[in-house]
Write a protein that holds these residues in place. Structure first.
Motif, mmCIF file in Angstrom:
data_model
loop_
_atom_site.group_PDB
_atom_site.id
_atom_site.type_symbol
_atom_site.label_atom_id
_atom_site.label_comp_id
_atom_site.label_asym_id
_atom_site.label_seq_id
_atom_site.Cartn_x
_atom_site.Cartn_y
_atom_site.Cartn_z
ATOM 1 N N GLU A 88 -44.983 -37.489 23.279
ATOM 2 C CA GLU A 88 -44.460 -38.969 23.658
ATOM 3 C C GLU A 88 -44.895 -39.388 24.978
ATOM 4 O O GLU A 88 -45.100 -40.470 25.120
ATOM 5 N N LEU A 101 -38.331 -30.321 15.825
ATOM 6 C CA LEU A 101 -37.763 -30.112 17.218
ATOM 7 C C LEU A 101 -36.097 -30.114 16.883
ATOM 8 O O LEU A 101 -35.801 -30.928 15.983
ATOM 9 N N PHE A 113 -48.655 -31.445 18.238
ATOM 10 C CA PHE A 113 -47.402 -32.427 18.433
ATOM 11 C C PHE A 113 -47.803 -33.584 17.805
ATOM 12 O O PHE A 113 -48.816 -34.369 17.780
ATOM 13 N N ASN A 173 -41.054 -33.387 22.756
ATOM 14 C CA ASN A 173 -42.261 -33.558 21.837
ATOM 15 C C ASN A 173 -43.337 -34.342 23.060
ATOM 16 O O ASN A 173 -43.193 -35.333 23.502
ATOM 17 N N ILE A 216 -45.698 -29.566 15.391
ATOM 18 C CA ILE A 216 -44.287 -29.848 15.923
ATOM 19 C C ILE A 216 -44.109 -31.266 15.763
ATOM 20 O O ILE A 216 -44.626 -32.129 16.191
ATOM 21 N N LEU A 217 -42.913 -31.627 15.268
ATOM 22 C CA LEU A 217 -42.358 -32.842 15.081
ATOM 23 C C LEU A 217 -40.950 -33.376 14.932
ATOM 24 O O LEU A 217 -40.217 -32.263 14.950
ATOM 25 N N ASP A 218 -40.530 -34.536 14.833
ATOM 26 C CA ASP A 218 -39.056 -34.821 15.136
ATOM 27 C C ASP A 218 -38.438 -34.626 13.477
ATOM 28 O O ASP A 218 -39.307 -34.387 12.566
ATOM 29 N N ASP A 271 -46.348 -37.490 16.244
ATOM 30 C CA ASP A 271 -45.285 -38.517 16.332
ATOM 31 C C ASP A 271 -45.771 -39.830 15.842
ATOM 32 O O ASP A 271 -47.070 -40.206 15.710
#
Length: 353
Positions: free
Chosen positions: A305, A294, A187, A302, A266-268, A189
């Motif tokens: 976070e 996402l 993940f 996420n 996995i990311l925004d 961010d």
């Protein structure tokens, strides 16, 4: 020795040992006191002396001993009173949960009121069910219904629930591939850690407040990080800015950190994550790195976070750093420290989804 086991030393010793054993195991303070009464009785103490030792009246001590003689340890088990009859039916209580959870007071007739209080709920019960209840009675009902007085949290109204559920299914499928087709599930961010971040509650002298100095500026440390879902490893880099060039450099570093195996990140949907500049690099490394985005407006999905909140609560909130370099040092110490116990990271960040 005035008890029913006086004439049988072996039986008496067995009862004493049984009580001592169960007293070591029990975590119930009231039951411990009851066992202690019987233990002292078996050891030969009088009811008067026992009452003084355990701070009970002599009549209560006598009842415990009488119940023990009649039924053994079962005679000491506490009986729970059913209490007074409930004023509200189960259906009425379910309506309270429904209304408090899904409506605001102004939506059910309390003009200009947005927040539920015990008094407003009490008035709603009176108005809706024609049943008068006290403030304390409403409080007890709310507690029993597993409702609590909590601070709300903001969510993004534009979030698409259907897409969020689709992502959860995708994520479950990815988890099944770990240690097979998929070697690493990460993940990613970005986060800004400011030189002073927030105030949170802390213990201090009554009537006074702890004072945190500040320069009143908004400077901060810009971080890019990953959380490894499978191992609990956390990796963070500090950068002066966020842009596609920096993000591509970060992805190259991740490939160096994980030199073998397929990586899914996995990311925004930040703009830098979709930059055209990245396309040649991603194509070149398509067999090693795949980006999974996402659903829009879904930061709660996420898992990294949670790392930022953990970091801020540990080293930033209620703290003052005279320079940004001190913030950077504190951040890196925190990351180094938690990486020593990856199981704690997994338990705290990775199990909730």
């Amino acid at each position: 020795m005035d008890n029913i086991y006086s004439n049988n030393t072996l039986e008496l010793n067995e009862k004493i040992n049984e009580l001592k054993s169960i007293m070591k195991e029990t975590k119930n303070v009231r039951m411990y006191k009851r066992y202690l009464v019987i233990l002292r009785h078996l050891e030969g103490a009088s009811n008067v002396d026992i009452a003084k030792m355990v701070s009970l009246d002599q009549h209560t001590v006598g009842d415990y001993i009488k119940n023990y003689k009649a039924k053994g340890l079962l005679g000491l088990v506490m009986k729970h009173s059913t209490g007074a009859p409930r004023k509200l039916s189960k259906d009425q209580e379910a309506m309270i949960v429904e209304i408090v959870t899904n409506k605001t007071p102004d939506e059910v007739g309390f003009e200009s009121r947005k927040n539920w209080t015990i008094e407003i709920i009490r008035q709603w019960v009176i108005k809706t069910f024609c049943i008068t209840m006290s403030h304390r009675g409403i409080h007890e009902i709310l507690h029993r219904l597993n409702l609590s007085y909590t601070r709300p949290t903001y969510v993004l109204k534009k979030a698409d629930k259907e897409k969020q559920e689709e992502f959860k299914v995708t994520f479950e499928d990815l988890k099944k591939l770990i240690n097979g087709e998929l070697a690493h599930l990460l993940f990613e961010d970005e986060s800004m850690i400011r030189d002073y971040q927030a105030i949170q509650k802390t213990w201090f002298k009554k009537g006074q407040r702890r004072k945190i100095p500040t320069y009143g500026k908004n400077a901060g440390v810009k971080l890019i990080g990953i959380l490894d879902y499978g191992t609990g490893k956390v990796y963070c880099e500090e950068h002066e800015r966020y842009d596609a060039v920096v993000f591509e450099r970060f992805l190259k570093c991740i490939l160096e950190q994980y030199p073998t195996g397929k990586i899914v990140m996995i990311l925004d949907n930040a703009r830098i994550h979709h930059a055209k500049l990245l396309e040649p690099f991603l194509y070149e490394n398509k067999n090693r790195l795949e980006l999974v985005f996402l659903p829009p407006y879904s930061p709660e999905l996420n898992l990294i976070e949670g790392l930022w909140g953990w970091l801020k609560s540990r080293i930033i909130n209620n703290a003052f750093y005279p320079t940004l370099s001190r913030v950077s040092e504190a951040v890196q110490r925190f990351i180094t420290h938690i990486n020593k116990t990856p199981t704690e990271i997994i338990d705290r960040l990775c199990i909730k989804m």
